[in-house]
Design a protein around this motif. Structure first.
Motif, PDB file in Angstrom:
ATOM      1  N   ASP A  35       0.801  -1.231   0.000  1.00 21.84           N
ATOM      2  CA  ASP A  35       0.000   0.000   0.000  1.00 21.84           C
ATOM      3  C   ASP A  35       0.830   1.274   0.000  1.00 21.84           C
ATOM      4  O   ASP A  35       0.337   2.324  -0.394  1.00 21.84           O
ATOM      5  N   SER A  36       2.089   1.201   0.457  1.00 21.38           N
ATOM      6  CA  SER A  36       2.841   2.438   0.638  1.00 21.38           C
ATOM      7  C   SER A  36       4.082   2.572  -0.235  1.00 21.38           C
ATOM      8  O   SER A  36       4.692   3.636  -0.242  1.00 21.38           O
ATOM      9  N   MET A  37       4.456   1.512  -0.948  1.00 21.10           N
ATOM     10  CA  MET A  37       5.675   1.589  -1.755  1.00 21.10           C
ATOM     11  C   MET A  37       5.350   1.364  -3.226  1.00 21.10           C
ATOM     12  O   MET A  37       4.459   0.593  -3.565  1.00 21.10           O
ATOM     13  N   GLY A  38       6.115   2.028  -4.081  1.00 24.39           N
ATOM     14  CA  GLY A  38       6.027   1.756  -5.498  1.00 24.39           C
ATOM     15  C   GLY A  38       6.716   0.436  -5.806  1.00 24.39           C
ATOM     16  O   GLY A  38       7.637   0.025  -5.101  1.00 24.39           O
ATOM     17  N   TYR A  39       6.270  -0.235  -6.860  1.00 24.47           N
ATOM     18  CA  TYR A  39       6.820  -1.535  -7.212  1.00 24.47           C
ATOM     19  C   TYR A  39       8.184  -1.395  -7.893  1.00 24.47           C
ATOM     20  O   TYR A  39       8.394  -0.505  -8.705  1.00 24.47           O
ATOM     21  N   GLY A  40       9.101  -2.286  -7.564  1.00 26.74           N
ATOM     22  CA  GLY A  40      10.349  -2.434  -8.299  1.00 26.74           C
ATOM     23  C   GLY A  40      11.561  -1.791  -7.654  1.00 26.74           C
ATOM     24  O   GLY A  40      11.470  -1.034  -6.688  1.00 26.74           O
ATOM     25  N   TRP A  41      12.699  -2.116  -8.246  1.00 29.77           N
ATOM     26  CA  TRP A  41      13.996  -1.680  -7.727  1.00 29.77           C
ATOM     27  C   TRP A  41      14.167  -0.171  -7.805  1.00 29.77           C
ATOM     28  O   TRP A  41      14.840   0.424  -6.971  1.00 29.77           O
ATOM     29  N   ALA A  42      13.559   0.460  -8.776  1.00 30.01           N
ATOM     30  CA  ALA A  42      13.699   1.914  -8.920  1.00 30.01           C
ATOM     31  C   ALA A  42      13.041   2.655  -7.758  1.00 30.01           C
ATOM     32  O   ALA A  42      13.381   3.802  -7.480  1.00 30.01           O
ATOM     33  N   ASN A  43      12.117   2.003  -7.059  1.00 28.34           N
ATOM     34  CA  ASN A  43      11.393   2.628  -5.949  1.00 28.34           C
ATOM     35  C   ASN A  43      11.904   2.199  -4.576  1.00 28.34           C
ATOM     36  O   ASN A  43      11.237   2.424  -3.579  1.00 28.34           O
ATOM     37  N   ARG A  44      13.081   1.595  -4.539  1.00 25.07           N
ATOM     38  CA  ARG A  44      13.617   1.119  -3.258  1.00 25.07           C
ATOM     39  C   ARG A  44      13.890   2.286  -2.316  1.00 25.07           C
ATOM     40  O   ARG A  44      14.126   3.414  -2.742  1.00 25.07           O
ATOM     41  N   ILE A  45      13.857   1.978  -1.022  1.00 25.83           N
ATOM     42  CA  ILE A  45      14.171   2.963   0.012  1.00 25.83           C
ATOM     43  C   ILE A  45      15.488   2.536   0.644  1.00 25.83           C
ATOM     44  O   ILE A  45      15.572   1.467   1.247  1.00 25.83           O
ATOM     45  N   GLU A  46      16.511   3.368   0.487  1.00 29.58           N
ATOM     46  CA  GLU A  46      17.828   3.038   1.029  1.00 29.58           C
ATOM     47  C   GLU A  46      17.830   3.316   2.527  1.00 29.58           C
ATOM     48  O   GLU A  46      17.604   4.445   2.959  1.00 29.58           O
ATOM     49  N   ILE A  47      18.101   2.272   3.309  1.00 27.58           N
ATOM     50  CA  ILE A  47      18.083   2.373   4.770  1.00 27.58           C
ATOM     51  C   ILE A  47      19.507   2.437   5.318  1.00 27.58           C
ATOM     52  O   ILE A  47      19.830   3.300   6.120  1.00 27.58           O
ATOM     53  N   LEU A  48      20.340   1.508   4.910  1.00 34.72           N
ATOM     54  CA  LEU A  48      21.732   1.410   5.347  1.00 34.72           C
ATOM     55  C   LEU A  48      22.610   1.169   4.126  1.00 34.72           C
ATOM     56  O   LEU A  48      22.100   0.810   3.054  1.00 34.72           O
ATOM     57  N   PRO A  49      23.927   1.300   4.253  1.00 30.71           N
ATOM     58  CA  PRO A  49      24.802   1.081   3.097  1.00 30.71           C
ATOM     59  C   PRO A  49      24.769  -0.353   2.556  1.00 30.71           C
ATOM     60  O   PRO A  49      25.360  -0.641   1.533  1.00 30.71           O
ATOM     61  N   PHE A  50      24.057  -1.240   3.232  1.00 30.51           N
ATOM     62  CA  PHE A  50      23.969  -2.635   2.796  1.00 30.51           C
ATOM     63  C   PHE A  50      22.536  -3.158   2.809  1.00 30.51           C
ATOM     64  O   PHE A  50      22.298  -4.342   2.630  1.00 30.51           O
ATOM     65  N   PHE A  51      21.539  -2.262   2.997  1.00 25.67           N
ATOM     66  CA  PHE A  51      20.161  -2.709   3.146  1.00 25.67           C
ATOM     67  C   PHE A  51      19.170  -1.711   2.574  1.00 25.67           C
ATOM     68  O   PHE A  51      19.244  -0.515   2.863  1.00 25.67           O
ATOM     69  N   ASN A  52      18.239  -2.224   1.764  1.00 22.39           N
ATOM     70  CA  ASN A  52      17.145  -1.432   1.204  1.00 22.39           C
ATOM     71  C   ASN A  52      15.812  -2.089   1.533  1.00 22.39           C
ATOM     72  O   ASN A  52      15.733  -3.315   1.690  1.00 22.39           O
ATOM     73  N   LEU A  53      14.767  -1.276   1.571  1.00 18.91           N
ATOM     74  CA  LEU A  53      13.404  -1.788   1.527  1.00 18.91           C
ATOM     75  C   LEU A  53      12.916  -1.622   0.098  1.00 18.91           C
ATOM     76  O   LEU A  53      13.208  -0.610  -0.543  1.00 18.91           O
ATOM     77  N   LEU A  54      12.191  -2.596  -0.403  1.00 17.02           N
ATOM     78  CA  LEU A  54      11.634  -2.491  -1.739  1.00 17.02           C
ATOM     79  C   LEU A  54      10.416  -3.383  -1.831  1.00 17.02           C
ATOM     80  O   LEU A  54      10.125  -4.150  -0.921  1.00 17.02           O
ATOM     81  N   TYR A  55       9.692  -3.278  -2.908  1.00 13.52           N
ATOM     82  CA  TYR A  55       8.495  -4.073  -3.129  1.00 13.52           C
ATOM     83  C   TYR A  55       8.658  -4.806  -4.455  1.00 13.52           C
ATOM     84  O   TYR A  55       8.691  -4.185  -5.515  1.00 13.52           O
ATOM     85  N   VAL A  56       8.804  -6.138  -4.379  1.00 12.00           N
ATOM     86  CA  VAL A  56       8.920  -6.974  -5.575  1.00 12.00           C
ATOM     87  C   VAL A  56       8.056  -8.217  -5.414  1.00 12.00           C
ATOM     88  O   VAL A  56       7.685  -8.598  -4.300  1.00 12.00           O
ATOM     89  N   PHE A 132      19.225  -7.087   0.997  1.00  9.49           N
ATOM     90  CA  PHE A 132      20.576  -6.924   1.548  1.00  9.49           C
ATOM     91  C   PHE A 132      21.569  -7.040   0.404  1.00  9.49           C
ATOM     92  O   PHE A 132      21.381  -7.842  -0.512  1.00  9.49           O
ATOM     93  N   TYR A 133      22.641  -6.245   0.468  1.00 10.44           N
ATOM     94  CA  TYR A 133      23.608  -6.266  -0.629  1.00 10.44           C
ATOM     95  C   TYR A 133      24.997  -5.890  -0.135  1.00 10.44           C
ATOM     96  O   TYR A 133      25.170  -5.339   0.951  1.00 10.44           O
ATOM     97  N   TRP A 134      25.968  -6.212  -0.973  1.00 12.16           N
ATOM     98  CA  TRP A 134      27.366  -5.860  -0.735  1.00 12.16           C
ATOM     99  C   TRP A 134      27.910  -5.354  -2.058  1.00 12.16           C
ATOM    100  O   TRP A 134      27.984  -6.107  -3.023  1.00 12.16           O
ATOM    101  N   GLY A 135      28.267  -4.100  -2.097  1.00 14.07           N
ATOM    102  CA  GLY A 135      28.728  -3.522  -3.358  1.00 14.07           C
ATOM    103  C   GLY A 135      27.597  -3.557  -4.376  1.00 14.07           C
ATOM    104  O   GLY A 135      26.533  -3.001  -4.150  1.00 14.07           O
ATOM    105  N   THR A 136      27.831  -4.266  -5.476  1.00 16.56           N
ATOM    106  CA  THR A 136      26.790  -4.389  -6.499  1.00 16.56           C
ATOM    107  C   THR A 136      26.073  -5.735  -6.438  1.00 16.56           C
ATOM    108  O   THR A 136      25.157  -5.976  -7.214  1.00 16.56           O
ATOM    109  N   TYR A 137      26.497  -6.617  -5.518  1.00 10.73           N
ATOM    110  CA  TYR A 137      25.854  -7.922  -5.394  1.00 10.73           C
ATOM    111  C   TYR A 137      24.675  -7.824  -4.424  1.00 10.73           C
ATOM    112  O   TYR A 137      24.848  -7.455  -3.265  1.00 10.73           O
ATOM    113  N   HIS A 138      23.486  -8.150  -4.882  1.00 11.33           N
ATOM    114  CA  HIS A 138      22.285  -8.149  -4.060  1.00 11.33           C
ATOM    115  C   HIS A 138      21.859  -9.584  -3.771  1.00 11.33           C
ATOM    116  O   HIS A 138      21.718 -10.400  -4.696  1.00 11.33           O
ATOM    117  N   TRP A 139      21.669  -9.882  -2.487  1.00 12.34           N
ATOM    118  CA  TRP A 139      21.075 -11.150  -2.095  1.00 12.34           C
ATOM    119  C   TRP A 139      19.638 -11.132  -2.615  1.00 12.34           C
ATOM    120  O   TRP A 139      19.035 -10.073  -2.680  1.00 12.34           O
TER     121      TRP A 139
END
Length: 167
Positions: A35-56, A132-139
């Motif tokens: 209900d509150s996030m746009g879909y996809g990686w372009a709409n992610r919310i960066e929380i920490l240098p290794f963690f985002n919230l997103l909706y997929v 969760f990610y490290w550099g350009t690698y996303h879990w």
């Protein structure tokens, strides 16, 4: 009848409250994300240098396994979840409520499995939101249900190494 009722009250099924709590929390978080996030990686919310919230959406299982299939996997994974949930609930009914490690592990797996089954049946996919990610690698993105399933499985493995008291 009284003996049967007493037996169930003393069994591990008393721990199913934890599965229900996990299910409710998982669905609530997913509804907030949808209900509150746009879909996809372009709409992610960066929380920490290794963690985002997103909706997929995840049409497969863990790590998007079989997500590229025609749709049969939705019902296949739903069926597996029902079988596993039934099996774990049965095992809980045979364990005493005091056997905390396994009952908690089984309840965590059941709660997570039912949360993801709900998504599959209602939406046709599982909602994932933790990245969760490290550099350009996303879990691969995952959710609370996935975490509780993994933690529950880990508890079962850890419990197998614990020294048991003789009955």
């Amino acid at each position: 009848m009284t003996e049967q009722t007493f037996s169930l009250k003393q069994s591990g099924v008393r721990w199913l409250w934890l599965a229900a709590l996990i299910f409710v929390a998982d669905i609530a978080i997913k509804l907030v994300v949808m209900d509150s996030m746009g879909y996809g990686w372009a709409n992610r919310i960066e929380i920490l240098p290794f963690f985002n919230l997103l909706y997929v959406h995840n049409y497969g299982a863990a790590f998007s396994f079989l997500s590229d299939q025609a749709g049969w996997q939705r019902w296949f994974f739903t069926g597996i979840a029902f079988v596993v949930t039934g099996m774990l609930t049965y095992w809980m009914s045979k364990l005493p409520a005091t056997e905390k490690w396994n009952n908690i592990a089984y309840a965590m797996i059941i709660g997570g499995a039912v949360g993801n089954v709900f998504d599959r049946v209602v939406h046709g996919y599982v909602v994932d939101y933790l990245d969760f990610y490290w550099g350009t690698y996303h879990w691969p993105a995952f959710n609370l249900a996935d975490m509780t399933i993994c933690i529950g499985a880990g508890l079962i493995i850890l419990d197998s190494f614990r020294k048991k008291q003789p009955s």
